[in-house]
Write a protein that holds these residues in place. Structure first.
Motif, short mmCIF file in Angstrom:
data_model
loop_
_atom_site.label_atom_id
_atom_site.label_comp_id
_atom_site.label_asym_id
_atom_site.label_seq_id
_atom_site.Cartn_x
_atom_site.Cartn_y
_atom_site.Cartn_z
N THR A 1 -42.12 -5.90 -31.11
CA THR A 1 -42.38 -4.61 -31.66
C THR A 1 -42.18 -3.35 -31.15
N TYR A 2 -41.69 -2.55 -32.18
CA TYR A 2 -42.66 -1.05 -31.49
C TYR A 2 -42.93 -0.37 -31.16
N LYS A 3 -43.23 -0.30 -29.91
CA LYS A 3 -44.62 0.43 -29.35
C LYS A 3 -44.42 1.76 -29.18
N LEU A 4 -45.29 2.34 -29.96
CA LEU A 4 -45.95 3.86 -30.10
C LEU A 4 -47.14 3.91 -29.88
N VAL B 1 -52.18 3.80 -30.13
CA VAL B 1 -51.65 2.59 -30.29
C VAL B 1 -51.30 2.09 -30.97
N ILE B 2 -49.72 1.92 -31.44
CA ILE B 2 -48.75 0.86 -32.80
C ILE B 2 -48.22 0.00 -32.55
N SER C 1 -44.95 8.77 -30.01
CA SER C 1 -43.70 8.51 -29.16
C SER C 1 -43.10 7.77 -28.75
N ILE C 2 -41.93 6.87 -28.63
CA ILE C 2 -41.86 5.75 -28.18
C ILE C 2 -41.32 4.58 -27.33
N TRP C 3 -42.58 4.22 -26.97
CA TRP C 3 -43.43 3.64 -25.11
C TRP C 3 -42.12 2.97 -24.98
#
Length: 123
Positions: free
Chosen positions: A18-21, A40-41, A6-8
């Motif tokens: 950044t994108y938080k995934l 959490v990436i 999921s992209i938060w």
């Protein structure tokens, strides 16, 4: 491993946009195999590299943190790499660091260098 991702949100991490995934194993079996209930990436938008990963054990506790820094293009290319990486094991109070001073991409290595025999010999 199959994950539900999921992209938060987008977020600034260590100076990077950044994108938080969130990556979660798709089954209890996969969760048990990996030892993590989720990750959490944070992925750098420009470099497309992970700059931070939070690992959660099967009890849901934050157990490890991966952080990358000194992200820059490799000389002579438009490919970005992390020249500093660090993994912190919170439960063991241990840190492993990797520092790269020079990275070269598209080396002309012979295929013979990667045979099982050569790799096992440690050459």
């Amino acid at each position: 491993m199959t994950l539900l991702i999921s992209i938060w949100e987008t977020k600034k991490v260590n100076g990077s946009d950044t994108y938080k995934l969130e990556a979660v194993p798709h089954s209890a079996r996969k969760k048990e195999e990996t030892g993590y209930s989720k990750r959490v990436i944070y992925v750098d938008k420009k470099a497309n590299l992970m700059v931070k990963v939070l690992y959660y054990d099967n009890n849901g506790n934050h157990s490890k943190t991966y952080e990358a820094g000194n992200i820059k293009p490799v000389a002579g290319t438009d490919k970005y790499r992390c020249y500093h990486m660090q993994m912190t094991d919170i439960s063991k109070d241990h840190v492993t660091k990797l520092e790269f001073t020079k990275i070269k991409i598209d080396n002309d290595f012979s295929d013979q260098l990667f045979t099982r025999r050569t790799l096992e010999a440690g050459l």
